[in-house]
Design an enzyme around this catalytic site. Structure first.
Site, PDB file in Angstrom:
ATOM      1  N   ALA A 228       1.053  -1.458  -0.327  1.00  0.00           N
ATOM      2  CA  ALA A 228       0.314   0.117   0.324  1.00  0.00           C
ATOM      3  C   ALA A 228       0.972   0.943   0.059  1.00  0.00           C
ATOM      4  CB  ALA A 228      -0.844   0.131   0.896  1.00  0.00           C
TER       5      ALA A 228
ATOM      6  N   GLY B  95      -0.069  -5.193   1.154  1.00  0.00           N
ATOM      7  CA  GLY B  95      -1.521  -4.861  -0.197  1.00  0.00           C
ATOM      8  C   GLY B  95      -1.468  -5.601  -1.082  1.00  0.00           C
TER       9      GLY B  95
ATOM     10  N   GLU C 169      -2.096  -9.430  -0.542  1.00  0.00           N
ATOM     11  CA  GLU C 169      -3.252  -9.668  -0.446  1.00  0.00           C
ATOM     12  C   GLU C 169      -4.602  -9.644  -1.176  1.00  0.00           C
ATOM     13  OE1 GLU C 169      -4.204  -7.585   4.087  1.00  0.00           O
ATOM     14  OE2 GLU C 169      -3.191  -6.594   2.931  1.00  0.00           O
TER      15      GLU C 169
ATOM     16  N   GLU D 181       4.215  -5.903   6.885  1.00  0.00           N
ATOM     17  CA  GLU D 181       2.986  -4.984   8.189  1.00  0.00           C
ATOM     18  C   GLU D 181       4.000  -5.337   9.479  1.00  0.00           C
ATOM     19  OE1 GLU D 181       0.017  -5.996   4.601  1.00  0.00           O
ATOM     20  OE2 GLU D 181       2.020  -7.385   6.311  1.00  0.00           O
TER      21      GLU D 181
END
Length: 258
Positions: free
Chosen positions: A67, A113, A116, A136
């Site tokens: 992200a 992300g 994900e 993360e």
């Protein structure tokens, strides 16, 4: 399909090739890109000419390297919770629950992300140079776009805990052994392999494909697990270690967690 700022779309033989086009940012998912992904998927799901979707990243380095951390570096707990909830609802769950098959063609780094996003797709194929991970915790966070749930479903609780708690990356070869990806192939074979697999899927009944996706998604699926992730992700934003983790990332130094 309309033109997007951060996405490239190419429809060939009923397959939509969707490329995340932020190569200079390693295709990181910022707010605008997530909004475009939502819009593009809504359009694709309602377009009768599109039977399947293949997602990849622009360039040779990254599928999606995570992200855009700058965008949420000063968020509080409630803002963090809303970030996860909106992303899960509008993009990641939308893809996972798509009635049309979605394949992730992972052409490089798939981190945070990005992994994900790949895990929300129904099938994953990676080039042999790809690296996958959920880093993360090195930012004082946890995965917030379904990562704690989908990684556990794919590789099992023990390996999911190891990957998330260490924040380590794994190779495409190891990811294939774990069942995180379906195939590891050469970079040259990535899109041809993805296309061939999609074409085989699209030769079957579309109603049966949609029903199979729905039924498989219902297996051991706990909506409360995703909500627990959203709540826990949000709470990380109220910690001093989150501030330190993000500052260290942006300053390109090692974090000093307390």
């Amino acid at each position: 399909m309309k033109n997007y700022l951060n996405l490239l779309t190419d429809l060939q033989n009923n397959i939509l090739y969707l490329t995340i086009n932020r190569e200079e940012k390693l295709n990181a998912l910022n707010k605008d890109t997530l909004a475009e992904l939502h819009d593009c998927f809504i359009a694709a799901l309602n377009d009768e000419l599109i039977k399947g979707i293949i997602i990849t990243g622009k360039g040779e380095k990254a599928f999606v390297a995570g992200a855009d951390i700058k965008e949420f570096s000063d968020f509080n707990a409630e803002e963090g919770k809303n970030l996860a909830k909106e992303g899960q609802t509008k993009v990641f769950d939308l893809i996972a629950n798509s009635k049309k098959p979605v394949i992730a063609a992972i052409n490089g780094f798939a981190l945070g992300g990005g992994l994900e996003l790949a895990m929300a797709c129904h099938i994953r194929i990676a080039s042999q140079n790809a690296k996958l991970g959920l880093p993360e915790v090195s930012l004082g966070l946890i995965p917030g776009y379904g990562g704690t749930q989908r990684l556990t479903e794919l590789v099992g609780k023990g390996k999911a805990l190891e990957m998330i708690l260490t924040a380590d990356m794994i190779s495409a070869e190891e990811a294939e052994k774990l069942g995180l990806i379906n195939y590891a192939v050469s970079a040259a074979d990535l899109l041809p392999k993805s296309t061939a697999l999609m074409q085989k899927i699209l030769s079957r009944s579309p109603e049966a494909i949609a029903a199979a996706i729905q039924a498989i998604n219902a297996f051991n699926h706990s909506q409360s697990g995703y909500q627990a992730e959203i709540d826990a992700f949000g709470s990380c934003f109220s910690t001093s270690n989150f501030k330190e983790g993000v500052s260290a990332f942006l300053e390109k130094r090692k974090p000093n967690f307390r």
